[in-house]
Structure formats: C-alpha cells, structure tokens
Design a protein around this motif. Structure first.
Motif, PDB file in Angstrom:
ATOM      1  N   SER A 139       0.850  -1.214   0.000  1.00 16.81           N
ATOM      2  CA  SER A 139       0.000   0.000   0.000  1.00 16.81           C
ATOM      3  C   SER A 139       0.874   1.247   0.000  1.00 16.81           C
ATOM      4  CB  SER A 139      -0.927   0.001   1.224  1.00 16.81           C
ATOM      5  OG  SER A 139      -1.890  -0.993   1.114  1.00 16.81           O
ATOM      6  N   LYS A 160      -8.555  -1.160   3.388  1.00 13.47           N
ATOM      7  CA  LYS A 160      -8.821  -2.356   2.588  1.00 13.47           C
ATOM      8  C   LYS A 160      -9.638  -3.376   3.369  1.00 13.47           C
ATOM      9  CE  LYS A 160      -4.764  -2.021  -0.441  1.00 13.47           C
ATOM     10  NZ  LYS A 160      -3.455  -2.613  -0.816  1.00 13.47           N
ATOM     11  N   ALA A 184      -5.276   4.696  -4.110  1.00 14.28           N
ATOM     12  CA  ALA A 184      -4.598   3.809  -3.167  1.00 14.28           C
ATOM     13  C   ALA A 184      -5.385   3.809  -1.870  1.00 14.28           C
ATOM     14  CB  ALA A 184      -3.161   4.264  -2.925  1.00 14.28           C
ATOM     15  N   SER A 197      -4.996   2.353   2.429  1.00 14.92           N
ATOM     16  CA  SER A 197      -4.203   1.678   3.459  1.00 14.92           C
ATOM     17  C   SER A 197      -4.842   0.330   3.771  1.00 14.92           C
ATOM     18  CB  SER A 197      -4.151   2.534   4.719  1.00 14.92           C
ATOM     19  OG  SER A 197      -5.435   2.615   5.322  1.00 14.92           O
ATOM     20  N   TYR A 198      -4.083  -0.540   4.438  1.00 15.65           N
ATOM     21  CA  TYR A 198      -4.636  -1.850   4.770  1.00 15.65           C
ATOM     22  C   TYR A 198      -5.805  -1.733   5.738  1.00 15.65           C
ATOM     23  CZ  TYR A 198      -1.542  -4.796   2.106  1.00 15.65           C
ATOM     24  OH  TYR A 198      -0.925  -5.444   1.068  1.00 15.65           O
TER      25      TYR A 198
END
Length: 422
Positions: free
Chosen positions: A14, A52, A46, A48-49
């Motif tokens: 990421s 996500k 994009a 970030s986890y």
C-alpha cells in the motif's frame, strides 16, 4: 545449498497510503484513501490496509469509500513525495543486495548470487532488507518479499503473505505451493483470459499447473502459453521484448476547473508533458488522441493522424483542431487527457519532404521547431518546469500537478513538476 532460488522480489505494501501515514503520524493505524483530487466525484488511487479491511481498494469512488469505511481519511495525492520515498527504498535495498531492475513505483527485483541461494540465508536477507527500509526510510513503509526459482514465481511469492510478508518458494515446493492462489492472482491472467481458461475446463491454479503445454498454447493462442507452462515449473525464461506503443497523460478535473475555458490550459499542459517524454525517449508520433469525459455524459475520444513529428507546436495545432470539433462545446468536463500514438524511433524516421496540413510548411520550419523544443527542454530540466513554457499553459500553472501510477515512474525532468506547481 539450494541453487534453485535465483530471484528475490520486493513489493512495497500500500505504498502511496503508507507514505501518507509516514508524512502524517496522526494517520498511522487509521483507514486512509488517497485521491488524485479532493472531490467527492473522484476515486481512490490507493488505500491503506486499514481501509482495505472494509473493502476499499484502488478505483473505489470517494463517496462509496465513505460508505464502506465510515471515518476514512481521504488525502490528496503527493506524487513528488512518493517518488522521493521510492528512491529511498531502492537505496535501502541496494545496501543489502544489488537491484537488478525497478519494475514500478513499488516493485523491484534482484538476482540472488550463487552463494546466497540457501533458503535460510535468503530468509535472513529478507529480514535485513525489511530492517533497512524501516530504519532508513520509515517504520511505517513495509515491504513484502518473495524468493523463488524465477522472477515470475518470486513476484507471486511476494503477494502471498501480504502485508509485511516474507515467503520462499523452493523448487521442490512446486506446484503445490501455488495451489492456494486464484487464477486472477497470476500475472497475465485478466478477466478475458480467465474466461478462456474456464472454457478450456481450467477453473483453479491446481488445474492450470496440471495442464499440458498444448492446452495452454491453445488457450493463449501461441507461445505465451508455452512460456507460462515453463515459468510455473520454475524455469528461467528470457524477458519478452516490449515496444512502447503510446505516451499520454490524463487528469481528473477538480470542480473549479471543469468549464471548457479552464480545462483547455490543463489539456495543453498534459500534451506538453507528453511531448517532452516523447523527445526524451527519442521517438516521434504519428497520431494524437484526446480523451474528454463530460460531466454527467459520455466520453469522447477522437484521433487525428499526421506525418510523424515530435514538435510541440505542431502537435498543439492537432490538439486545437480536435478540441475545436468537440461535441457540446459549452458542456462541463470531468476529465481530460491526450495520447500520442503510432510511435516511431527517431533514428528510423524519414522527414516529411512536402509538409502537411498540420505539419511544418517547410524543412526550415521543422529545424526551427526542433531548436526551440531542445532549448525549452534543456531550460526546464535545469531550472524547473515553470522557468519557461508555452503561453497556452499559463493559466494551468497551479493545475494538473505531477501524477504517477504504480507502473510509471516520472523521468527526472517530470519529477520537478510538483515542486514548481505548488
């Protein structure tokens, strides 16, 4: 020592979102979406986890992201910072092992020397790279690392334990180690190819690995099927030669720049960038396509062909002709872009002896245009993009800053764009 381990693949997790969390500590541990412009009609380039985990991914619209992940922090992209972090990551990896090639803004790979191929040594090397990136770049920027008998499999290995993963596929692990993957996880298998595999009775990576060369050749319609058959078995294959087919730029317009008279200078700026890149690569173009996305309406992508050129002035004439003929000239625009196509290496180019409707009227004009472009390119490379520019770009000085994708890292001259555009 296991000589089968030959490739090490490093993939930043990421990356854009991680750089944002590095720059702003208050974002660490929180859901972050990165947008090209701060507009609700834009999308995440994009996530970030943390974001996500709620289903936010690249391409998710900002409005949808806010619904999927209440409280998500949307930040405007800072491309110049991503390029800086990219080079710092490369330097950190280089301190541990030579980087054979940089493949994208967040990916690189390295050959493993013959005496470095022991799995335990590779595991320690991976941990060393992770520590080096954390210490020299940022503890927030994580890398996932894969090692395997060839680069293709090493890339797959780097994806299989994300984030912050380290996975090694040895020769005797094949093909079982790959069975946990989905067909869509494999590089080179997109939606249409997955449909073709299903039609051939292949519905899993396990069945793909068990298929014969003849079957894969039939699915891929040629030697690419043979190539994948060998790669999945750990064999090293020479890289395929790629030919650049086009050069282009596009920009999603913020709300205040969607009127035609405000969008036109931005479109001109995008073409000027493309012309610079064209000359940097030693190419000439034989066609120009503009891409216009109308607010609440369809897209329009006309193309014009001409005798090959790299002259900014000549290509601007072609751009103006296409722009002049657009439908609904008063309609607001959501996105603009331009693509230079029919590329040809300048060394193989024969100058136009007669001139054309948009080309130079005589060889003397062509020589003048070439000298002008060379002078402008040199000045901009040395003093920054705002030291000199075409008049049509003037009202876009603070618009359309540098944008980068995961698969394209701006050339050095282009990297100055964000600095100069504010």
């Amino acid at each position: 020592m296991d000589p089968s381990l030959s490739a090490l693949f490093i993939d930043c997790d990421s990356f854009f979102a991680s750089v944002e969390q590095h720059l702003d500590p208050s974002l660490r541990g929180k859901a972050v979406g990165v947008a090209p412009v701060m507009a609700e009609t834009s999308c995440c380039i994009a996530a970030s986890y943390e974001a996500k985990a709620y289903g936010v991914k690249t391409g998710t619209g900002i409005r949808e992201a806010r619904i999927l992940c209440p409280g998500i922090h949307i930040v405007e992209a800072k491309p110049a910072e991503y390029v800086k972090a990219h080079h710092r990551v490369i330097a950190a990896v280089e301190d541990c092992i030579h980087v054979e090639a940089v493949l994208s803004i967040d990916e690189m790979w390295a050959w493993l020397p013959l005496n470095w191929r022991n799995p335990e040594f590779v595991r320690n090397l991976g941990q060393q790279i992770k520590s080096k990136v954390a210490n020299d770049v940022s503890p927030v920027i994580k890398v996932s690392i894969g090692a395997a008998p060839n680069r293709y499999l090493a890339k797959l290995a780097s994806k299989m334990r994300k984030p912050d993963g380290l996975f090694i596929i040895e020769q005797n692990d094949l093909p079982v180690a790959l069975h946990e993957l989905q067909l869509s996880d494999l590089t080179g298998v997109g939606r249409s190819m997955e449909t073709r595999l299903h039609a051939a009775g292949i519905h899993s990576v396990e069945s793909l690995c068990g298929a014969s060369k003849e079957v894969l050749r039939g699915v891929w319609g040629g030697v690419l099927g043979d190539r994948l058959w060998y790669l999945l078995r750990g064999m090293i294959m020479p890289d395929l030669e790629t030919v650049r087919k086009s050069i282009g730029h596009s920009h999603v317009l913020p709300p205040e720049s969607r009127k035609p008279d405000q969008a036109w200078p931005i479109l001109c700026k995008l073409l000027h960038k493309a012309c610079e890149r064209l000359r940097n690569h030693g190419l000439v173009a034989g066609s120009l396509t503009i891409q216009l996305g109308f607010f609440g309406g369809p897209r329009w992508s006309p193309e014009i062909s001409f005798f090959e050129t790299d002259s900014t002035l000549v290509l601007m004439r072609a751009l103006h002709r296409l722009w002049r003929d657009r439908p609904e000239p008063h309609a607001r625009l959501l996105q603009v872009g331009c693509v230079l196509g029919k590329l040809l290496d300048r060394s193989n180019h024969t100058p136009d002896l007669f001139g054309g409707t948009i080309n130079e009227s005589c060889p003397e004009d062509a020589a003048k245009h070439a000298r002008l472009d060379q002078a402008i390119d040199r000045l901009r490379a040395k003093y920054g993009r705002q030291c000199v520019y075409m008049g049509s770009v003037h009202h876009s000085r603070d618009k359309a800053p540098m944008r980068i994708s995961f698969t394209h890292i701006p050339e050095l001259g282009i990297e100055n764009d964000r600095r100069d555009d504010g």
